[in-house]
Design an enzyme around this catalytic site. Structure first.
Site, mmCIF file in Angstrom:
data_model
loop_
_atom_site.group_PDB
_atom_site.id
_atom_site.type_symbol
_atom_site.label_atom_id
_atom_site.label_comp_id
_atom_site.label_asym_id
_atom_site.label_seq_id
_atom_site.Cartn_x
_atom_site.Cartn_y
_atom_site.Cartn_z
ATOM 1 N N PHE A 251 0.813 -1.224 0.000
ATOM 2 C CA PHE A 251 0.000 0.000 0.000
ATOM 3 C C PHE A 251 0.847 1.276 0.000
ATOM 4 C CE2 PHE A 251 -2.301 -3.197 2.659
ATOM 5 C CZ PHE A 251 -3.193 -3.576 1.693
ATOM 6 N N ILE A 477 2.724 -5.904 -5.731
ATOM 7 C CA ILE A 477 2.316 -5.879 -4.335
ATOM 8 C C ILE A 477 0.928 -6.476 -4.141
ATOM 9 C CG2 ILE A 477 3.787 -3.930 -3.765
ATOM 10 C CD1 ILE A 477 1.356 -2.108 -3.913
ATOM 11 N N GLY A 478 0.387 -7.053 -5.193
ATOM 12 C CA GLY A 478 -0.899 -7.728 -5.058
ATOM 13 C C GLY A 478 -1.909 -7.533 -6.168
ATOM 14 N N LYS A 644 -11.115 -9.307 -14.284
ATOM 15 C CA LYS A 644 -11.192 -10.027 -13.014
ATOM 16 C C LYS A 644 -10.251 -9.419 -11.979
ATOM 17 C CE LYS A 644 -11.633 -14.507 -12.957
ATOM 18 N NZ LYS A 644 -11.366 -15.976 -13.031
ATOM 19 N N GLN A 649 -8.907 -5.255 -7.627
ATOM 20 C CA GLN A 649 -8.287 -4.008 -7.185
ATOM 21 C C GLN A 649 -9.325 -3.016 -6.685
ATOM 22 O OE1 GLN A 649 -5.502 -3.055 -10.659
ATOM 23 N NE2 GLN A 649 -4.483 -2.127 -8.916
ATOM 24 N N GLY A 713 -4.567 3.384 -15.214
ATOM 25 C CA GLY A 713 -4.197 2.996 -13.855
ATOM 26 C C GLY A 713 -5.415 2.956 -12.957
ATOM 27 N N GLU A 716 -5.119 3.407 -7.380
ATOM 28 C CA GLU A 716 -5.389 4.496 -6.445
ATOM 29 C C GLU A 716 -6.828 4.998 -6.525
ATOM 30 O OE1 GLU A 716 -2.687 4.925 -4.716
ATOM 31 O OE2 GLU A 716 -1.150 4.202 -6.085
#
Length: 749
Positions: A251, A477-478, A644, A649, A713, A716
């Site tokens: 994060f 990071i995921g 997916k 996210q 993107g 965020e």
């Protein structure tokens, strides 16, 4: 049932996560799990005061404890070459100097590493750490932002940079607020929040030779960590290797090199063996940054029919005494709505704490919380639907930069989100909606996050067996980086994803920026696309230049590619496969490396992602308990690469926003300058029971300007605005406007 999982408008044909099986079976290797011969274990000793100096450090008992190999502190540190020699009379670091670990006896914050114990087992290192006795000369510390607002100042790094966007900004005449027909004024507060990913920060540092260093680190910025350590220890860049193939969430906490990384590296240099250091949960609150506490003051003016005339937005945040951490807190206010008179001010207060850092949605998530809460307050002052107020003030072009948007579908997000949520069923009167004894509230908010793109490189290798290896030194990071890059490569090469392998997580791979600011697909994805496009063009050229090829001397413009086979357009029978091309040319493989970087398009367009969140809450009028019952979120983020993982996210962002709104708060005991929230018992993150059904929708935009893949993107924007939507729903349910997050029951009863 299916609708709960996918937006049916997208005709989803998503890939499963390419690393999913490795993760769920435990085969994925995280930083602390690498098995190295003769590995040792390190535990940090940290300061118990917030400011002062060490007067003595007695480590004799620790050094004599079983299994202990070394106790390293400022007294005996092997030293970091870039720090220079330790001064006899140390002076406090000038602003802009990162913390110099074990360099001198000065203390800058509570929890600062003052020593590191290295032993043959973690248990022995932990016990030995308890034997180290440290005495201090205390100095008065300042950790309270509100008590130090008089010291708020324009950041020094902004003062030095005339082009910084954090300078005071005025558009039109903010004094027009005085003539506004309707106006509101409010102050909004966000506490310090800590990232707290499931995997704590961990590192294994190994000096393979006096001038060769290998790190297995939890870092989001692999090449940045490599460069930082190479500069610090004055090593050739290629002599520092960094590996971070799997990261259990970050994060933003993994964006920079933190003190524990330097401590482990120094310890490994001292004992000449690999050193493993894993931060306990308590040190996650003192060692790897946080979202800064921020106080914002907003005034808004509008005409009686809801046209914005004036916005002023002032923000003050905390930073450390030795570094300035700035965030884009006030920037969205300048561009999100069409308003002729806008003024923003941004200030920092230096406190005796560890340096804050970026946390998911940095700046925007903080600033948009205040902005969108104020918009809701203005809507009520106008007696207008909050959604209609936003529609009337939609910015058709960027009012700050005076540029057209590369694309923008915020109106479509409003429409789609509102329709699926059932916004029209909302009764605008606070406390007017009930379900049984529970008060029901509807709230919404806009979302935005800028499009960012950095330089990146990618290598693509086509092998004789038909497999393609694509490589870049990015991290994950995921969000599913490997899956997105596999999809981009497969689509570009017209191959099945089963034939693609994407390598990441190693500094030996082609350059890539860190996984920050929603830039990975925009930056690395663009590099992957251009590399695979170049590889395809090489294969096409070979096909038409090889005498024994059925496509010999064919014009490449007359060729098509499908499932790894090149053929004459309109005549699929005349073709050749990629593997046959290599075989015909006696090539074991074909390789290309390409780079991608922003161009002049950034001067022609303003580029941002936009979205909207709709939230229903239920509030117990007796206990003040708030439950989020459902969320609809819709975003326009350019091309959605893999629906997916994109949906995943978005859900993660909403969960983070709910935590920000209702539970998350790092509490400081200012008497000692130390956080008292040091575990999940006291720092409350949302758990499964706190999270309702979340419906995710996208406006799949075509934007040829942002980058070669057309993606803006998503990481965020998924969280920006969620806290405001929850807070606005709580007001509509209760009639109580809570401007100081989190919204806990004590603030409602």
């Amino acid at each position: 049932m299916e609708k709960a999982f996918f937006d049916q408008d997208n005709n989803d044909n998503s890939l499963d996560r390419v690393d999913g099986r490795l993760k769920v079976t435990g085969a994925a290797t995280y930083a602390a799990e690498y098995q190295l011969p003769n590995v040792t274990h390190a535990v940090l000793v940290t300061s118990t005061i917030a400011k002062g100096r060490i007067t003595s450090l007695d480590s004799k008992l620790a050094e004599q404890a079983p299994g202990v190999l070394a106790v390293i502190s400022h007294v005996n540190s092997p030293g970091v070459p870039a720090y220079g020699s330790s001064p006899a009379m140390p002076q406090r670091a000038t602003l802009g100097t990162p913390l110099r670990v074990f360099h001198d006896n000065l203390i800058y914050f509570s929890g600062q590493p003052v020593a590191v114990i290295v032993a043959d087992t973690w248990q022995r290192a932990e016990f030995a750490a308890s034997l180290v006795k440290v005495q201090y000369e205390k100095e008065p510390h300042q950790t309270n932002l509100e008590a130090n607002l008089s010291r708020a100042a324009l950041p020094a790094n902004v003062q030095r940079d005339k082009n910084s966007r954090y300078h005071d900004y005025d558009r039109g005449n903010p004094e027009e607020l005085n003539t506004a027909a309707v106006k509101i004024e409010a102050t909004y507060k966000i506490p310090t929040e800590h990232h707290n990913p499931l995997e704590p920060h961990a590192i294994i540092a190994h000096w393979e030779a006096p001038d060769k260093l290998t790190l297995y680190d939890k870092t989001q910025v692999i090449k940045g960590t490599q460069g930082n350590l190479a500069r610090a220890f004055k090593l050739p860049l290629e002599n520092v290797k960094v590996q971070a193939k799997f990261i259990g969430g970050a994060f933003g906490s993994g964006i920079r090199v933190w003190p524990h990384v330097m401590a482990a590296t120094l310890a490994a240099k001292k004992v000449q063996r690999p050193v493993k250091l894993v931060l306990p949960r308590e040190l996650m609150f003192t060692s790897v940054g946080s979202r800064p506490e921020t106080i914002q003051h907003i005034t808004m003016g509008a005409t009686k029919d809801g046209k914005l005339t004036t916005i002023t937005h002032e923000a003050v945040a905390h930073t450390s005494t030795y570094e300035e951490h700035t965030e884009r807190t006030i920037l969205a206010t300048r561009m999100l709505y069409d308003c002729p008179h806008v003024s923003t001010r941004y200030r920092l207060v230096n406190l005796d704490v560890n340096t804050p850092t970026w946390m998911r949605g940095p700046g925007e998530v903080t600033g948009v919380y205040a902005l969108e809460s104020a918009m809701d307050e203005l809507a009520y002052a106008l007696q207008m639907d909050p959604l209609e107020l936003r529609r009337r003030n939609h910015a058709d072009s960027d009012p700050e930069k005076n540029l057209p948007w590369s694309s923008k579908s915020l109106k479509e997000c409003y429409a789609k989100g509102a329709a699926h949520f059932g916004w029209h069923k909302r009764n605008p009167e606070p406390r007017s909606m009930r379900q049984g004894q529970m008060l029901v509230g509807y709230g919404m908010a806009s979302s935005t996050f800028g499009v960012h793109r950095n330089y990146a490189k990618s290598r693509a290798v086509f092998q004789a067996d038909g497999k393609v290896i694509v490589q870049s030194a990015t991290s994950d990071i995921g969000p599913g980086t490997g899956t997105a890059m596999t999809r981009i490569a497969a689509d570009t090469l017209s191959l099945s994803p089963a034939f693609i392998r994407f390598d990441l997580g190693e500094s030996t791979l082609p350059d890539a920026p860190g996984q920050t600011g929603s830039t990975t697909v925009s930056s690395v994805g663009s590099a992957v696309k251009v590399a695979c496009e170049a590889l395809k063009q090489k294969l096409l050229q070979l096909a038409v230049n090889t005498p024994n090829s059925t496509l010999y001397n064919t014009n490449p413009a007359d060729l098509s590619v499908e499932q790894g086979r090149i053929f004459k357009t309109g005549n699929p029978a005349t073709g050749v496969t990629y593997t046959e091309i290599l075989k015909q040319n006696n090539l074991p493989q074909l390789e290309v490396t390409e780079e991608s970087k922003p161009g002049a398009e950034w001067q022609k367009y303003s580029m941002s992602a936009f979205g909207a969140h709709f939230v229903e809450v239920h509030v117990n009028p007796t206990t003040g308990e708030v439950r989020v019952k459902r969320v609809v979120t819709c975003a326009g983020v350019g091309k959605v690469i893999n629906h997916k993982t994109a949906r995943s996210q978005s859900i993660g962002g909403v969960v983070g926003g709910i935590g920000m709104a209702l539970t998350e708060e790092s509490v400081m005991d200012h008497r000692f300058g130390r956080y008292v929230t040091g575990d999940f018992a006291n720092y409350h993150v949302p758990v499964h029971v706190d999270i309702p059904p979340i419906d995710v929708f996208f406006i799949d935009e075509h934007d040829p300007h942002v980058n070669p893949v057309g993606a803006k993107g998503l990481g965020e924007i998924a969280i920006v605005g969620v806290a405001a939507a929850v807070a606005n729903a709580v007001f509509q349910a209760t009639g109580k406007r809570i401007r100081d997050l989190p919204i806990t029951p004590d603030k409602l009863i």
